[in-house]
Scaffold this motif. Structure first.
Motif, mmCIF file in Angstrom:
data_model
loop_
_atom_site.group_PDB
_atom_site.id
_atom_site.type_symbol
_atom_site.label_atom_id
_atom_site.label_comp_id
_atom_site.label_asym_id
_atom_site.label_seq_id
_atom_site.Cartn_x
_atom_site.Cartn_y
_atom_site.Cartn_z
ATOM 1 N N PHE A 112 0.836 -1.206 0.000
ATOM 2 C CA PHE A 112 0.000 0.000 0.000
ATOM 3 C C PHE A 112 0.874 1.261 0.000
ATOM 4 O O PHE A 112 0.606 2.232 0.695
ATOM 5 C CB PHE A 112 -0.937 -0.013 1.213
ATOM 6 C CG PHE A 112 -1.767 -1.263 1.315
ATOM 7 C CD1 PHE A 112 -2.853 -1.460 0.480
ATOM 8 C CD2 PHE A 112 -1.445 -2.260 2.226
ATOM 9 C CE1 PHE A 112 -3.619 -2.611 0.568
ATOM 10 C CE2 PHE A 112 -2.205 -3.417 2.315
ATOM 11 C CZ PHE A 112 -3.295 -3.601 1.485
ATOM 12 N N TYR A 115 -0.399 4.875 -0.341
ATOM 13 C CA TYR A 115 -1.145 5.435 0.792
ATOM 14 C C TYR A 115 -0.178 6.006 1.831
ATOM 15 O O TYR A 115 -0.391 7.079 2.380
ATOM 16 C CB TYR A 115 -2.025 4.362 1.430
ATOM 17 C CG TYR A 115 -2.749 4.848 2.665
ATOM 18 C CD1 TYR A 115 -3.940 5.553 2.548
ATOM 19 C CD2 TYR A 115 -2.231 4.630 3.936
ATOM 20 C CE1 TYR A 115 -4.606 6.025 3.676
ATOM 21 C CE2 TYR A 115 -2.886 5.089 5.067
ATOM 22 C CZ TYR A 115 -4.072 5.789 4.936
ATOM 23 O OH TYR A 115 -4.718 6.260 6.054
ATOM 24 N N ARG A 181 -7.258 -1.115 -7.001
ATOM 25 C CA ARG A 181 -5.969 -0.453 -6.781
ATOM 26 C C ARG A 181 -5.934 0.899 -7.488
ATOM 27 O O ARG A 181 -5.494 1.902 -6.915
ATOM 28 C CB ARG A 181 -4.834 -1.340 -7.271
ATOM 29 C CG ARG A 181 -3.474 -0.642 -7.198
ATOM 30 C CD ARG A 181 -2.334 -1.556 -7.491
ATOM 31 N NE ARG A 181 -1.068 -0.837 -7.469
ATOM 32 C CZ ARG A 181 0.084 -1.355 -7.093
ATOM 33 N NH1 ARG A 181 0.142 -2.603 -6.684
ATOM 34 N NH2 ARG A 181 1.197 -0.642 -7.130
ATOM 35 N N ALA A 184 -8.127 3.312 -5.509
ATOM 36 C CA ALA A 184 -7.536 3.718 -4.235
ATOM 37 C C ALA A 184 -6.397 4.707 -4.450
ATOM 38 O O ALA A 184 -6.330 5.761 -3.785
ATOM 39 C CB ALA A 184 -7.042 2.492 -3.479
ATOM 40 N N GLU A 185 -5.483 4.373 -5.364
ATOM 41 C CA GLU A 185 -4.353 5.272 -5.610
ATOM 42 C C GLU A 185 -4.822 6.589 -6.217
ATOM 43 O O GLU A 185 -4.262 7.657 -5.925
ATOM 44 C CB GLU A 185 -3.336 4.584 -6.516
ATOM 45 C CG GLU A 185 -2.629 3.413 -5.845
ATOM 46 C CD GLU A 185 -1.537 2.807 -6.705
ATOM 47 O OE1 GLU A 185 -1.516 3.065 -7.937
ATOM 48 O OE2 GLU A 185 -0.699 2.063 -6.158
ATOM 49 N N THR A 188 -6.309 8.780 -3.451
ATOM 50 C CA THR A 188 -5.233 9.417 -2.680
ATOM 51 C C THR A 188 -4.627 10.565 -3.462
ATOM 52 O O THR A 188 -4.381 11.655 -2.925
ATOM 53 C CB THR A 188 -4.156 8.382 -2.323
ATOM 54 O OG1 THR A 188 -4.696 7.411 -1.427
ATOM 55 C CG2 THR A 188 -2.952 9.040 -1.663
ATOM 56 N N GLU A 240 -11.644 8.159 0.539
ATOM 57 C CA GLU A 240 -10.303 7.619 0.277
ATOM 58 C C GLU A 240 -10.064 6.305 1.014
ATOM 59 O O GLU A 240 -9.663 5.300 0.408
ATOM 60 C CB GLU A 240 -9.240 8.649 0.674
ATOM 61 C CG GLU A 240 -7.816 8.137 0.416
ATOM 62 C CD GLU A 240 -6.744 9.096 0.912
ATOM 63 O OE1 GLU A 240 -5.549 8.765 0.751
ATOM 64 O OE2 GLU A 240 -7.089 10.157 1.470
ATOM 65 N N CYS A 243 -11.815 3.086 -0.196
ATOM 66 C CA CYS A 243 -11.227 2.548 -1.440
ATOM 67 C C CYS A 243 -10.033 1.661 -1.134
ATOM 68 O O CYS A 243 -9.828 0.621 -1.771
ATOM 69 C CB CYS A 243 -10.822 3.694 -2.359
ATOM 70 S SG CYS A 243 -12.216 4.576 -3.074
ATOM 71 N N TRP A 244 -9.218 2.043 -0.138
ATOM 72 C CA TRP A 244 -8.103 1.193 0.264
ATOM 73 C C TRP A 244 -8.607 -0.069 0.952
ATOM 74 O O TRP A 244 -8.008 -1.152 0.800
ATOM 75 C CB TRP A 244 -7.149 1.967 1.173
ATOM 76 C CG TRP A 244 -6.315 2.966 0.412
ATOM 77 C CD1 TRP A 244 -6.479 4.313 0.355
ATOM 78 C CD2 TRP A 244 -5.197 2.661 -0.429
ATOM 79 N NE1 TRP A 244 -5.548 4.886 -0.471
ATOM 80 C CE2 TRP A 244 -4.727 3.894 -0.963
ATOM 81 C CE3 TRP A 244 -4.538 1.493 -0.790
ATOM 82 C CZ2 TRP A 244 -3.643 3.972 -1.830
ATOM 83 C CZ3 TRP A 244 -3.449 1.564 -1.644
ATOM 84 C CH2 TRP A 244 -3.012 2.785 -2.154
ATOM 85 N N TYR A 247 -9.561 -2.442 -1.870
ATOM 86 C CA TYR A 247 -8.371 -3.048 -2.473
ATOM 87 C C TYR A 247 -7.831 -4.158 -1.568
ATOM 88 O O TYR A 247 -7.513 -5.271 -2.026
ATOM 89 C CB TYR A 247 -7.318 -1.963 -2.692
ATOM 90 C CG TYR A 247 -5.995 -2.457 -3.237
ATOM 91 C CD1 TYR A 247 -5.936 -3.378 -4.281
ATOM 92 C CD2 TYR A 247 -4.792 -1.990 -2.709
ATOM 93 C CE1 TYR A 247 -4.715 -3.816 -4.785
ATOM 94 C CE2 TYR A 247 -3.565 -2.410 -3.212
ATOM 95 C CZ TYR A 247 -3.538 -3.331 -4.247
ATOM 96 O OH TYR A 247 -2.327 -3.759 -4.736
ATOM 97 N N SER A 248 -7.734 -3.913 -0.279
ATOM 98 C CA SER A 248 -7.219 -4.900 0.666
ATOM 99 C C SER A 248 -8.136 -6.116 0.759
ATOM 100 O O SER A 248 -7.663 -7.261 0.791
ATOM 101 C CB SER A 248 -7.061 -4.258 2.046
ATOM 102 O OG SER A 248 -6.534 -5.174 2.976
#
Length: 614
Positions: A112, A115, A181, A184-185, A188, A240, A243-244, A247-248
């Protein structure tokens, strides 16, 4: 742990679960190998076999060279996932090493990274550019995977695999990983672009990022800027972290489902390659090595289209991809195990090189009902042979049921002046391969032993047969020391080349059909063609040599009905007739009968056209 975030837990838990399951499987399977198989593996490690294995892993596991040959779009799709993800992980690992100057940081920072560390678009371009390019490469592959589900024919596949629940869960998670991914990116990057940020790592602040700069590279930065412009500030700030989380979770679910799905092949194909290059093979009886093969199947479905049972006879759900799946999960039925021509077309197409026919055979052996001890007692001591000579001729059951071939061989032997011992001119003991293919290994061995005693008794130096089924079992299972085993096509070619057999050329166009056991089974392609070229003009069908069609009457299929065989035979006959040739030539008595049933063209065995041309 100052900067630990709860959203990394799904990834961590999934990764640990995957590692534990893989270790359990590998240890159990490797321990199940025989002592000799383990010695073969360890002895191979300091040899060139290891280099071959590494080369094969790169060319097939990462680049998918064989799949590229099947279809370029299909090859790109598989390569984008395998090579793209591998390089994405590798680049991220190197970036973390460079950024933290070799300092040991938690693994979740690698995964990650964007992040925890905001690589400024204007200043930290190289790694972000590479990762964005790789992410785009994979996302295109995801798009192709979705497209394949809708229009598989555009990617060279008439049919795709029907998946089980575990496959669907893993597949859905895999498809979500890379869009998640990117999202999420990009979120950010959008947050940094709109509000600014601080470049920091594990508590060490560096410098402020002013609004309007963003992070990432061309893909994440551009997407982030677009999101920053269209999303309200509240949504951007609140969205934000979810979204991470997404992904996780996608990573965690994929890792948990992977060992129980088709994607187990990712971690099984590599040890399979090393073991195979060490010389390990599946045998007549099931073994621990078989698990490396069954679990290395990705269920890509490339083996489905070559199967004539589905294409011509409408028989579905028994193809190799389903056989391997059902055997892996312990739910194999006789219907799936027995309904296979074992023609080798699927095995030739398999990008992993799984020994599908051998696995079929030993699964049948394991399921076969034991027979009585005296069932094949008649085979012991049977000797109806005639004549004497250094050359022995074994007609085989199907040749005896095709007397024109037998008479043609009589004329050929007579014209060549060869002294021949006839092993079974008036009948004898079967070669044993049909019984072996049905799973009755011990009964087949009784027949083989009887024939071996007969061959040794008459002291022959060359054994000729007109039946590819007999040829293959003589070469693979009999261990006939001091006896050269030849198919009649090889023997006739040798006689012509030595001047012992004179044939006159003609003007007929012959289309040659490669029998499965002779071609894919024994690798004999050129000898029949050389002989035909001496007699007439050779015409090739569209699917020939290693891609040749099966006649449909294979003795390996112990489930198909007569109508199914006829439909396949008619399809093969039509493909041969499409060449415009005047006659069909094959080199197997079984193929001759099967093709003739669905063909208006004359169908000959190679020996017949040679005898007519003497």
């Amino acid at each position: 742990m100052e900067h630990f975030r709860l959203f990394v837990l799904p990834f961590w838990l999934g990764a640990f679960f995957l590692l534990a399951v893989l270790l359990y499987k590998y240890v159990r399977w490797f321990a199940g190998l025989s002592a000799e198989q383990r010695r073969m593996f360890f002895r191979s490690l300091p040899t060139r076999a290891t280099l071959r294995s590494i080369g094969e892993i790169v060319s097939e596991s990462l680049l998918h060279r064989k799949i590229w040959k099947t279809n370029k779009l299909l090859g790109y799709m598989h390569t984008s996932f395998a090579l793209g993800w591998f390089l994405l992980i590798l680049t991220g690992w190197i970036e973390t090493l460079v950024y933290f100057k070799g300092e040991n940081v938690p693994l979740y920072v690698d995964i990650f990274f964007s992040y925890y560390v905001h690589p400024i678009f204007e200043h930290n371009f190289n790694f972000s550019l590479i990762k964005d390019a790789l992410l785009l490469l994979i996302l295109i592959g995801v798009g192709l995977a979705l497209f394949k589900r809708i229009r598989s024919r555009a990617m060279g596949m008439r049919r795709t695999t029907k998946h089980v629940a575990g496959d669907r869960i893993a597949l859905t998670a895999l498809w979500c990983i890379f869009p998640a991914r990117l999202l999420a990116e990009s979120m950010t990057s959008a947050s940094v672009w709109k509000f600014g940020g601080v470049v920091w790592a594990l508590g060490e602040e560096h410098h402020l990022i002013p609004p309007g700069i963003g992070c990432g590279s061309f893909l994440t930065n551009t997407t982030g800027e677009w999101l920053a412009r269209i999303l309200p500030s509240g949504v951007l700030q609140a969205g934000e972290l979810p979204c991470w989380w997404l992904y996780s979770i996608a990573l965690g679910v994929f890792f948990v489902a992977l060992p129980f799905s088709r994607y187990m092949h990712i971690f099984t194909e590599i040890p399979l390659i090393f073991l195979r290059n060490a010389g390990l093979r599946s045998g007549e009886k099931p073994s621990s090595y078989d698990r490396f093969q069954t679990d290395a199947c990705s269920r890509c479905g490339i083996c489905i289209d070559p199967c004539q049972l589905q294409a011509d006879a409408g028989i579905r759900g028994v193809q190799s991809v389903y056989f391997l799946r059902d055997r892996r999960y312990g739910r194999l039925t006789d219907e799936v195990a027995d309904n296979c021509l074992m023609c080798g077309r699927c095995e030739r197409a398999c990008p992993v090189g799984i020994e599908q026919s051998t696995l079929r055979l030993n699964s049948r052996q394991a399921r076969a009902v034991p027979v009585g001890e005296n069932r094949y007692a008649y085979a012991q001591g049977v000797d109806r042979s005639q004549g004497e000579g250094p050359v022995g001729y074994f007609a085989g059951c199907m040749t005896l049921l095709t007397p024109r071939i037998l008479r043609a061989m009589e004329r050929i032997f007579s014209a060549s002046g060869e002294e021949v011992w006839w092993a079974d001119k008036d009948g004898g003991v079967c070669c044993g391969r049909p019984l072996k293919l049905s799973g009755e290994i011990e009964a087949a061995r009784k027949m083989m032993d009887s024939n071996k005693e007969l061959f040794a008794k008459h002291g022959i130096r060359t054994l000729v047969t007109s039946c590819p089924i007999c040829l293959r079992v003589f070469r693979e299972d009999y261990a006939l020391e001091g006896i050269e085993v030849l198919h009649h096509s090889e023997y006739i070619e040798r006689l012509i080349a030595a001047g012992k057999l004179k044939v006159r050329p003609g003007e007929t166009d012959f289309v040659y059909h490669d029998p499965c056991e002779l071609g894919r089974g024994c690798g004999i392609y050129d000898a029949p063609r050389e002989v035909i070229g001496r007699i007439g003009r050779l015409v090739e069908p569209e699917q020939t040599r290693e891609h040749a069609l099966c006649c449909g009457s294979s003795v390996a299929n112990i489930a198909i009905d007569d109508e199914g065989q006829r439909r396949i035979g008619r399809s093969v006959a039509a493909s041969l007739a499409a060449t415009g040739a005047g006659a069909v030539v094959t080199a197997c008595p079984l193929c001759k009968k099967a093709i003739a049933r669905g063909n208006d063209m004359p169908v000959y065995d190679l020996s017949e056209v040679v005898a007519d041309a003497l």
